[in-house]
Design a protein around this motif. Structure first.
Motif, mmCIF file in Angstrom:
data_model
loop_
_atom_site.group_PDB
_atom_site.id
_atom_site.type_symbol
_atom_site.label_atom_id
_atom_site.label_comp_id
_atom_site.label_asym_id
_atom_site.label_seq_id
_atom_site.Cartn_x
_atom_site.Cartn_y
_atom_site.Cartn_z
ATOM 1 N N ILE A 60 0.845 -1.190 0.000
ATOM 2 C CA ILE A 60 0.000 0.000 0.000
ATOM 3 C C ILE A 60 0.883 1.243 0.000
ATOM 4 C CG2 ILE A 60 -0.275 -0.169 2.506
ATOM 5 C CD1 ILE A 60 -3.023 1.227 2.116
ATOM 6 N N PHE A 61 0.537 2.186 -0.857
ATOM 7 C CA PHE A 61 1.192 3.486 -0.940
ATOM 8 C C PHE A 61 0.134 4.525 -0.573
ATOM 9 C CE2 PHE A 61 3.654 0.702 -3.510
ATOM 10 C CZ PHE A 61 4.937 1.190 -3.513
ATOM 11 N N GLU A 62 0.575 5.586 0.127
ATOM 12 C CA GLU A 62 -0.396 6.558 0.625
ATOM 13 C C GLU A 62 0.155 7.970 0.516
ATOM 14 O OE1 GLU A 62 -3.080 5.748 4.133
ATOM 15 O OE2 GLU A 62 -1.644 7.141 5.036
ATOM 16 N N TRP A 63 -0.748 8.913 0.264
ATOM 17 C CA TRP A 63 -0.431 10.332 0.347
ATOM 18 C C TRP A 63 -1.646 11.063 0.874
ATOM 19 C CZ3 TRP A 63 -1.329 14.548 -3.612
ATOM 20 C CH2 TRP A 63 -0.815 15.769 -3.164
ATOM 21 N N ASP A 64 -1.468 11.767 1.965
ATOM 22 C CA ASP A 64 -2.532 12.559 2.561
ATOM 23 C C ASP A 64 -2.327 14.006 2.137
ATOM 24 O OD1 ASP A 64 -4.631 13.498 4.007
ATOM 25 O OD2 ASP A 64 -3.784 13.039 5.979
ATOM 26 N N ASN A 65 -3.127 14.448 1.177
ATOM 27 C CA ASN A 65 -3.059 15.823 0.699
ATOM 28 C C ASN A 65 -3.885 16.681 1.658
ATOM 29 O OD1 ASN A 65 -3.127 18.237 -0.643
ATOM 30 N ND2 ASN A 65 -3.659 17.371 -2.634
ATOM 31 N N GLU A 66 -3.208 17.266 2.632
ATOM 32 C CA GLU A 66 -3.892 18.005 3.685
ATOM 33 C C GLU A 66 -4.443 19.340 3.212
ATOM 34 O OE1 GLU A 66 -1.039 18.203 6.834
ATOM 35 O OE2 GLU A 66 -1.227 16.061 7.283
ATOM 36 N N THR A 67 -3.904 19.900 2.146
ATOM 37 C CA THR A 67 -4.406 21.183 1.662
ATOM 38 C C THR A 67 -5.758 21.030 0.968
ATOM 39 O OG1 THR A 67 -3.164 20.954 -0.399
ATOM 40 C CG2 THR A 67 -2.116 22.170 1.390
ATOM 41 N N GLU A 68 -5.977 19.891 0.287
ATOM 42 C CA GLU A 68 -7.244 19.667 -0.409
ATOM 43 C C GLU A 68 -8.118 18.633 0.290
ATOM 44 O OE1 GLU A 68 -6.552 18.867 -4.528
ATOM 45 O OE2 GLU A 68 -5.194 20.564 -4.741
ATOM 46 N N TYR A 69 -7.672 18.114 1.436
ATOM 47 C CA TYR A 69 -8.411 17.129 2.226
ATOM 48 C C TYR A 69 -8.734 15.874 1.413
ATOM 49 C CZ TYR A 69 -8.926 21.183 5.201
ATOM 50 O OH TYR A 69 -8.668 22.294 5.963
ATOM 51 N N ILE A 70 -7.724 15.356 0.759
ATOM 52 C CA ILE A 70 -7.884 14.149 -0.051
ATOM 53 C C ILE A 70 -6.815 13.145 0.378
ATOM 54 C CG2 ILE A 70 -7.871 13.182 -2.378
ATOM 55 C CD1 ILE A 70 -8.571 15.983 -3.422
ATOM 56 N N LEU A 71 -7.229 11.902 0.591
ATOM 57 C CA LEU A 71 -6.319 10.818 0.932
ATOM 58 C C LEU A 71 -6.241 9.868 -0.263
ATOM 59 C CD1 LEU A 71 -4.588 9.401 3.123
ATOM 60 C CD2 LEU A 71 -6.647 8.141 3.746
ATOM 61 N N TRP A 72 -5.042 9.702 -0.797
ATOM 62 C CA TRP A 72 -4.807 8.843 -1.949
ATOM 63 C C TRP A 72 -4.153 7.545 -1.480
ATOM 64 C CZ3 TRP A 72 -5.771 10.583 -7.046
ATOM 65 C CH2 TRP A 72 -6.093 11.933 -7.167
ATOM 66 N N ASN A 73 -4.652 6.407 -1.958
ATOM 67 C CA ASN A 73 -4.054 5.107 -1.663
ATOM 68 C C ASN A 73 -3.923 4.304 -2.947
ATOM 69 O OD1 ASN A 73 -5.924 5.457 1.115
ATOM 70 N ND2 ASN A 73 -3.843 4.760 1.404
ATOM 71 N N LEU A 74 -2.753 3.733 -3.143
ATOM 72 C CA LEU A 74 -2.529 2.773 -4.216
ATOM 73 C C LEU A 74 -2.336 1.424 -3.542
ATOM 74 C CD1 LEU A 74 -1.955 2.046 -7.199
ATOM 75 C CD2 LEU A 74 0.451 2.488 -6.719
ATOM 76 N N ILE A 75 -3.240 0.477 -3.842
ATOM 77 C CA ILE A 75 -3.236 -0.816 -3.170
ATOM 78 C C ILE A 75 -3.054 -1.917 -4.195
ATOM 79 C CG2 ILE A 75 -4.503 -2.332 -1.583
ATOM 80 C CD1 ILE A 75 -6.131 0.855 -1.931
ATOM 81 N N SER A 76 -2.171 -2.828 -3.912
ATOM 82 C CA SER A 76 -1.991 -3.991 -4.777
ATOM 83 C C SER A 76 -3.166 -4.943 -4.558
ATOM 84 C CB SER A 76 -0.675 -4.688 -4.431
ATOM 85 O OG SER A 76 -0.570 -5.879 -5.150
ATOM 86 N N ASN A 77 -3.663 -5.535 -5.635
ATOM 87 C CA ASN A 77 -4.768 -6.485 -5.530
ATOM 88 C C ASN A 77 -4.279 -7.929 -5.582
ATOM 89 O OD1 ASN A 77 -7.563 -7.147 -5.367
ATOM 90 N ND2 ASN A 77 -7.550 -7.601 -7.541
ATOM 91 N N VAL A 78 -3.008 -8.125 -5.897
ATOM 92 C CA VAL A 78 -2.472 -9.468 -6.100
ATOM 93 C C VAL A 78 -1.347 -9.732 -5.107
ATOM 94 C CG1 VAL A 78 -1.370 -11.007 -7.750
ATOM 95 C CG2 VAL A 78 -3.030 -9.332 -8.556
ATOM 96 N N CYS A 79 -1.390 -10.914 -4.498
ATOM 97 C CA CYS A 79 -0.314 -11.376 -3.631
ATOM 98 C C CYS A 79 0.064 -12.771 -4.094
ATOM 99 C CB CYS A 79 -0.763 -11.415 -2.170
ATOM 100 S SG CYS A 79 0.439 -12.198 -1.082
ATOM 101 N N LYS A 80 1.327 -12.931 -4.471
ATOM 102 C CA LYS A 80 1.819 -14.247 -4.870
ATOM 103 C C LYS A 80 2.773 -14.720 -3.803
ATOM 104 C CE LYS A 80 1.126 -13.645 -9.738
ATOM 105 N NZ LYS A 80 1.625 -13.775 -11.085
ATOM 106 N N LYS A 81 2.517 -15.942 -3.316
ATOM 107 C CA LYS A 81 3.289 -16.467 -2.200
ATOM 108 C C LYS A 81 3.704 -17.894 -2.514
ATOM 109 C CE LYS A 81 3.032 -16.569 2.786
ATOM 110 N NZ LYS A 81 2.203 -16.355 3.951
ATOM 111 N N GLU A 82 4.962 -18.178 -2.250
ATOM 112 C CA GLU A 82 5.490 -19.520 -2.485
ATOM 113 C C GLU A 82 5.327 -20.347 -1.219
ATOM 114 O OE1 GLU A 82 9.849 -20.629 -3.025
ATOM 115 O OE2 GLU A 82 9.149 -20.354 -5.092
ATOM 116 N N GLU A 83 4.696 -21.530 -1.375
ATOM 117 C CA GLU A 83 4.457 -22.398 -0.231
ATOM 118 C C GLU A 83 4.895 -23.813 -0.563
ATOM 119 O OE1 GLU A 83 0.333 -22.127 0.718
ATOM 120 O OE2 GLU A 83 0.521 -20.140 1.601
ATOM 121 N N ASP A 84 5.096 -24.607 0.479
ATOM 122 C CA ASP A 84 5.430 -26.014 0.285
ATOM 123 C C ASP A 84 4.214 -26.753 -0.252
ATOM 124 O OD1 ASP A 84 8.033 -25.760 1.188
ATOM 125 O OD2 ASP A 84 7.439 -26.057 3.284
#
Length: 159
Positions: A60-84
């Motif tokens: 997750i990446f975030e930026w809180d633009n306090e001057t315009e009262y906007i919170l931006w989030n870039l979220i990954s939708n995919v998680c790849k995990k190696e398991e036994d």
């Protein structure tokens, strides 16, 4: 005696816009391009979004633009995990094979790579303008708006 039922969904009313992004870029490269083309200041958060007792985690990446009262989030939708692998070859000395499992933050949108969540108080964001700027980035395959109310697992977007 009367039975009263409270719906928890009624109390959570966060106004945000959600944009789905299809791109094969790494998360940090996409954040850089969004910063450049949309004039944002997205930064990687120290902790990722973890679900199901660390079974899957999403950047997750975030930026809180306090001057315009906007919170931006870039979220990954995919998680790849190696398991036994749980596969047994039936021999005494077996190789531990690894299996690559894929998890999705929003399971209804399995083909979406990232979500851009824009939380705002004043409803001043022009979605069409943002979408046109996203389409100008050659590394983004496509992007479109998603109605958050139609997502079954919208609780995953509360952080």
């Amino acid at each position: 005696m009367a039975l009263h039922k409270l719906q928890v969904d009624d109390f959570y009313d966060d106004s945000y816009k959600l944009i789905a992004i299809h791109s094969r870029l790494e998360d940090y490269r996409l954040a850089y391009l969004l910063n450049k083309h949309l004039e944002l200041r997205l930064e990687r958060k120290e902790k990722d979004i973890d679900f199901k007792y660390l079974e899957s985690s999403y950047s997750i990446f975030e930026w809180d633009n306090e001057t315009e009262y906007i919170l931006w989030n870039l979220i990954s939708n995919v998680c790849k995990k190696e398991e036994d692998s749980l596969y047994s070859s039936g021999t005494l000395f077996s190789d531990n094979e690894k299996v690559l499992k894929t998890f999705h933050l929003i399971s209804e949108y399995k083909k979406v790579d990232y979500f851009l969540k824009i939380s705002e108080e004043s409803q001043s964001i022009n979605e069409k303008n943002i979408l046109s700027k996203l389409q100008d980035i050659p590394q983004i395959i496509t992007s479109y708006t998603v109605d958050p109310l139609k997502i079954k697992s919208k609780d995953h977007l509360i952080f």
